[in-house]
Design a protein around this motif. Structure first.
Motif, PDB file in Angstrom:
ATOM      1  N   PRO A  97      34.668  36.399  33.616  1.00 47.99           N
ATOM      2  CA  PRO A  97      34.317  37.606  32.864  1.00 47.99           C
ATOM      3  C   PRO A  97      35.565  38.207  32.234  1.00 47.99           C
ATOM      4  O   PRO A  97      36.637  38.189  32.838  1.00 47.99           O
ATOM      5  CB  PRO A  97      33.753  38.550  33.929  1.00 47.99           C
ATOM      6  N   SER A  98      35.396  38.722  31.036  1.00 46.17           N
ATOM      7  CA  SER A  98      36.556  39.200  30.294  1.00 46.17           C
ATOM      8  C   SER A  98      36.252  40.535  29.626  1.00 46.17           C
ATOM      9  O   SER A  98      35.305  40.653  28.861  1.00 46.17           O
ATOM     10  CB  SER A  98      36.927  38.143  29.245  1.00 46.17           C
ATOM     11  N   GLY A  99      37.057  41.550  29.957  1.00 48.19           N
ATOM     12  CA  GLY A  99      36.868  42.876  29.365  1.00 48.19           C
ATOM     13  C   GLY A  99      37.959  43.139  28.341  1.00 48.19           C
ATOM     14  O   GLY A  99      38.124  42.393  27.386  1.00 48.19           O
ATOM     15  N   GLY A 100      38.744  44.205  28.579  1.00 52.00           N
ATOM     16  CA  GLY A 100      39.827  44.540  27.652  1.00 52.00           C
ATOM     17  C   GLY A 100      41.078  43.707  27.899  1.00 52.00           C
ATOM     18  O   GLY A 100      42.051  43.817  27.163  1.00 52.00           O
ATOM     19  N   ARG A 101      41.050  42.900  28.966  1.00 51.13           N
ATOM     20  CA  ARG A 101      42.156  41.991  29.310  1.00 51.13           C
ATOM     21  C   ARG A 101      43.490  42.720  29.442  1.00 51.13           C
ATOM     22  O   ARG A 101      44.529  42.215  29.038  1.00 51.13           O
ATOM     23  CB  ARG A 101      42.250  40.836  28.296  1.00 51.13           C
ATOM     24  N   THR A 102      43.442  43.922  30.019  1.00 51.30           N
ATOM     25  CA  THR A 102      44.667  44.691  30.249  1.00 51.30           C
ATOM     26  C   THR A 102      45.142  44.547  31.693  1.00 51.30           C
ATOM     27  O   THR A 102      46.072  45.230  32.111  1.00 51.30           O
ATOM     28  CB  THR A 102      44.440  46.180  29.953  1.00 51.30           C
ATOM     29  N   GLY A 103      44.479  43.682  32.461  1.00 46.31           N
ATOM     30  CA  GLY A 103      44.785  43.523  33.875  1.00 46.31           C
ATOM     31  C   GLY A 103      46.198  43.024  34.109  1.00 46.31           C
ATOM     32  O   GLY A 103      46.788  42.355  33.262  1.00 46.31           O
ATOM     33  N   LEU A 104      46.758  43.386  35.266  1.00 49.86           N
ATOM     34  CA  LEU A 104      48.128  43.012  35.605  1.00 49.86           C
ATOM     35  C   LEU A 104      48.183  42.075  36.804  1.00 49.86           C
ATOM     36  O   LEU A 104      49.244  41.872  37.387  1.00 49.86           O
ATOM     37  CB  LEU A 104      48.948  44.281  35.855  1.00 49.86           C
ATOM     38  N   SER A 105      47.019  41.516  37.202  1.00 48.50           N
ATOM     39  CA  SER A 105      47.006  40.583  38.332  1.00 48.50           C
ATOM     40  C   SER A 105      46.365  39.255  37.969  1.00 48.50           C
ATOM     41  O   SER A 105      45.991  38.485  38.840  1.00 48.50           O
ATOM     42  CB  SER A 105      46.248  41.204  39.512  1.00 48.50           C
ATOM     43  N   ALA A 106      46.194  39.011  36.678  1.00 47.73           N
ATOM     44  CA  ALA A 106      45.605  37.746  36.206  1.00 47.73           C
ATOM     45  C   ALA A 106      44.180  37.544  36.710  1.00 47.73           C
ATOM     46  O   ALA A 106      43.746  36.418  36.941  1.00 47.73           O
ATOM     47  CB  ALA A 106      46.491  36.556  36.569  1.00 47.73           C
ATOM     48  N   GLY A 107      43.451  38.643  36.851  1.00 49.22           N
ATOM     49  CA  GLY A 107      42.055  38.546  37.268  1.00 49.22           C
ATOM     50  C   GLY A 107      41.151  38.056  36.152  1.00 49.22           C
ATOM     51  O   GLY A 107      40.062  37.544  36.398  1.00 49.22           O
ATOM     52  N   ALA A 108      41.587  38.218  34.894  1.00 48.29           N
ATOM     53  CA  ALA A 108      40.757  37.813  33.753  1.00 48.29           C
ATOM     54  C   ALA A 108      41.369  36.645  32.991  1.00 48.29           C
ATOM     55  O   ALA A 108      41.003  36.377  31.860  1.00 48.29           O
ATOM     56  CB  ALA A 108      40.547  39.002  32.822  1.00 48.29           C
ATOM     57  N   VAL A 109      42.294  35.934  33.643  1.00 49.13           N
ATOM     58  CA  VAL A 109      42.888  34.768  32.990  1.00 49.13           C
ATOM     59  C   VAL A 109      42.000  33.544  33.247  1.00 49.13           C
ATOM     60  O   VAL A 109      41.550  33.325  34.368  1.00 49.13           O
ATOM     61  CB  VAL A 109      44.314  34.508  33.527  1.00 49.13           C
ATOM     62  N   ALA A 110      41.723  32.794  32.178  1.00 51.90           N
ATOM     63  CA  ALA A 110      40.960  31.550  32.311  1.00 51.90           C
ATOM     64  C   ALA A 110      41.916  30.408  32.026  1.00 51.90           C
ATOM     65  O   ALA A 110      42.202  30.113  30.875  1.00 51.90           O
ATOM     66  CB  ALA A 110      39.796  31.548  31.332  1.00 51.90           C
ATOM     67  N   SER A 111      42.431  29.802  33.083  1.00 54.95           N
ATOM     68  CA  SER A 111      43.480  28.796  32.889  1.00 54.95           C
ATOM     69  C   SER A 111      43.021  27.419  33.325  1.00 54.95           C
ATOM     70  O   SER A 111      43.838  26.510  33.482  1.00 54.95           O
ATOM     71  CB  SER A 111      44.727  29.202  33.675  1.00 54.95           C
ATOM     72  N   ASN A 112      41.719  27.280  33.496  1.00 51.60           N
ATOM     73  CA  ASN A 112      41.275  26.048  34.139  1.00 51.60           C
ATOM     74  C   ASN A 112      39.942  25.524  33.603  1.00 51.60           C
ATOM     75  O   ASN A 112      39.074  25.131  34.370  1.00 51.60           O
ATOM     76  CB  ASN A 112      41.185  26.320  35.652  1.00 51.60           C
ATOM     77  N   GLY A 113      39.769  25.576  32.286  1.00 52.94           N
ATOM     78  CA  GLY A 113      38.561  25.007  31.691  1.00 52.94           C
ATOM     79  C   GLY A 113      37.313  25.860  31.835  1.00 52.94           C
ATOM     80  O   GLY A 113      36.188  25.381  31.708  1.00 52.94           O
TER      81      GLY A 113
END
Lengths: 473, 473
Positions: free
Chosen positions: A79-95
């Motif tokens: 899930p992706s919101g404003g992508r302002t997170g600082l803990s990589a909770g909204a990073v999609a790095s794996n397909g």
């Protein structure tokens, strides 16, 4: 982490299914590399984004259709919101398939008697603040990224910010949620009521779950009376204990809406920018900014009397009080500009929390441990002392490259988090766990607790497709 | 429900094990019929108590030992606090071991800077209120049974009461919990922090779980600044819409600490007792009691101006304002004495909640449906309009026996709860589900949601030993 190979045919079939069966149009699906890069990351920069697609649903039902397809084909969704997170909770790095809430940003019905408004999860924090203001009300959760962060993301991390001492966390303002669980069920949680004692409150389980149990698609948000005649005081102090004394003294007399602190390192860097005026003739080691409503004259008198008392006690070296809203805004810059100012020093940020009572000892311990092990590191402290939340920033020495610095900081982490654990504190006060704090979760939660968290996830997301790799493995 | 036959030998072996291995003394285990009767029930009288034993642990570890034995021998346990519940959540009617928290009633360490105190779950609500007062602070959750109810029980049902409009539910005041799960694990949840974003907040899952996931043994409770110069106003009004208008009007100007309402039936019965003075010369159909802090003169002026405005608008027929704390206490009796007064009419009580915006239509609908089907039933309304929580009381007609009356009320239930469902409301606002609301849970929670609740329970209590038969089957 190794890249999961998504079968191209399966992905294509799934995306085609979204357009042919679930009403997605072409603008709602993106697979070009620029989009994958853009929507695949948040404000953390440590992980390379590598999603397989980005989808932009326009309704809860469209979100549900993506989740069902993901279950069917075992594709992970982020899930992706404003992508302002600082803990990589909204990073999609794996397909992963990124589900962006960008197109679900409508403000719905407003219930004046309830002071409640129904919104979609993609509404920007500032948009909700503005809506409240237009209604003569107030949405009190506020922080630096309010212009970009989305309410859905705030709910996912139970965002806090600068007014928590008076208004609490995002959790306090959520009266109801619509969610799609990892299994693909749509649930209406709590439906806006203040009092509802009918079994486990799943709403509170989804708040702070960082999208690992399901996706929040709508929320019923409570608004508050607008604050009146906000007044700001800034104090310079020489001892950290004095900061705590001043907090207690003022809190016994006034309802504070904020009590922030920062140190001389922060003020030093800030003054060097020339954007903000020096508050006092002489520098002190610590500074506190406090704010309160002062609609009645006697409140100002009380504040002045308390200030004089604190001067007499030797706690405050110098102080200033705003005489207008514009002066108040000017004083706030002293605190608000710090993050941006120190960003040029590539700071290694930590967002920790302990009981307020433990803050002075905790700060001493951290400084000792960092200074002993990394004497060339400069520490800059600021944070929300009024709720025990401290932002520890370690500034990069010029002689280190970024990579060398971050590698060293990784070892600092263990020392810092051992100290957090010693005080029974939190390794992430308001930024969430995501991927960056995942290795340290056990400093704040017991192994037994973490086992329960994992079992809970299985209830809502048995196939583990929801934001896999965040919070825990 | 059929009585579960507990093997007497197994029970005896288990109880002996508690004394021989876990430090229980004889005063901590009771099996005499008087004790079984006493600790086997709460304030609901519909279910005959029939536990097999009552145990009184003195520590979290002793609670754990009971839970572990219960798991081993498949004995159901029922947590028991002050037993003031009104939904049979603490009734043991089926061979359970009752775990009473009566001997865990100590107030522990106090953290002034955090305004937080650590207590055992058996601490009485009034005891905590008194402790707060002694510290110059305030514990704001308050209701009629505060002199008997225990904090552990309040947490189990997320108790509300008369100050929710300002201070929220019990949930808002719980900073940390120690629990023993149904599996027998001891968990320390949240450890007193205000900000802690490290994965799912299990604390909030245990709040309102009515002892079906585990037992709360200790809590870290937040205290608040004591309210200053509380002032009470009581208004008489002729239309229900006017009650709502007055609420909105006053709320736009003042921070209300209470907004309660009651109807002419309530006042009629109350005046007949002779214990309280008639507030106005002429009766009106509805009454509202509101309370606010008035430490500064301009606040009183605002309240008076608003009162005059509401009179001019034709919303208020008559009104009175307290001029002292004792006058305020006297006015509160108008609301506080209602429950006791109508208890002689064997009222059938319901505790429901809807959005505040829906309250006027909802009340009309309920009256219509009850009057149409049961024209001889007299309805008495009172409640916390400021948070959408209404207590619907149907008074027993003299010509019906208690049994006949309650049988009829069971069919009224369906009509009432269908109306609650129509408005998306709650079948239990602050009393919990227990056994009495269990058949109606699906009027407030979807079947899918209830399935998730059951799966969640299995995570914490796989053998189903914790308060079996409460909330759901």
């Amino acid at each position: 982490m190794t890249q999961v190979a998504i079968d191209t045919d399966i992905l294509q079939t799934s995306l085609t299914n979204l357009t042919s069966t679930h009403g997605f149009d072409d603008s709602q699906i993106k697979t070009d590399s620029e989009s994958l890069e853009h929507w695949g990351k948040d404000w953390t920069k440590h992980f390379a984004p590598a999603p397989c697609a980005v989808v932009f649903p326009k309704s809860t039902e469209q979100v549900q259709s993506v989740i069902k397809l993901a279950n069917q084909h075992n594709i992970v969704v982020t899930p992706s919101g404003g992508r302002t997170g600082l803990s990589a909770g909204a990073v999609a790095s794996n397909g992963e398939i990124v589900i962006s809430l960008d197109k679900m940003n409508k403000i719905g019905e407003f219930y004046p008697a309830d002071r409640m408004v129904e919104i979609e999860a993609g509404v920007i924090t500032e948009q909700l603040q503005q809506f409240a203001e237009d209604k003569g009300l107030y949405y009190p959760v506020d922080f630096a990224s309010a212009g970009s962060s989305q309410i859905g993301g705030n709910i996912g991390t139970n965002a806090g910010g600068i007014k928590v001492i008076r208004y609490g966390m995002t959790r306090n303002w959520v009266l109801g949620l619509t969610v799609v669980t990892g299994k693909g069920d749509i649930l209406q949680l709590n439906r806006g009521m203040i009092k509802n004692a009918t079994g486990y409150d799943l709403r509170h389980l989804f708040i702070g779950a960082e999208g690992t149990l399901g996706i929040v698609t709508k929320a019923q948000m409570k608004l508050e009376r607008a604050p009146q005649d906000l007044t700001v005081m800034v104090f310079g102090m020489d001892e950290f204990e004095h900061v705590m004394n001043v907090l207690s003294a003022f809190q016994s007399q006034l309802d504070l809406t904020a009590f922030e602190f920062f140190d001389d390192v922060a003020i030093d860097k800030l003054m060097a920018t020339g954007h903000v005026q020096e508050p006092f003739e002489a520098r002190t080691k610590y500074y506190a900014l406090l704010e309160f409503e002062a609609p009645y004259e006697p409140i100002m008198d009380k504040a002045m009397a308390m200030f004089e008392q604190c001067m007499e006690n030797g706690w405050i070296v110098d102080g200033v009080m705003s005489q207008s809203l514009s002066q108040a805004a000017e004083l706030w810059k002293l605190r608000e500009y710090i993050s941006e100012t120190i960003s040029v020093f590539t700071p290694y940020k930590n967002d920790v929390s302990v009981l307020i009572s433990y803050v002075p000892e905790f700060i001493k311990d951290i400084e000792q441990v960092v200074n002993a092990n990394y004497p060339d590191f400069e520490i800059c402290w600021f944070g929300h002392i009024g709720d025990g939340n401290l932002h520890l920033n370690i500034l990069k020495p010029e002689n280190l490259t970024k990579d060398e610095f971050f590698e060293k900081c990784q070892s600092v982490n263990d020392l810092v988090f051992q100290t957090v654990q010693k005080y029974g504190g939190s390794v992430s006060a308001e930024h969430g766990v995501g991927m960056t704090k995942k290795p340290y979760l056990n400093y704040s939660r017991s192994e037994t607790e973490i086992e329960y968290l994992k079992e809970l996830k299985k209830v809502f997301d048995p196939k583990g497709i929801m934001n896999r790799g965040k919070i825990f493995d």
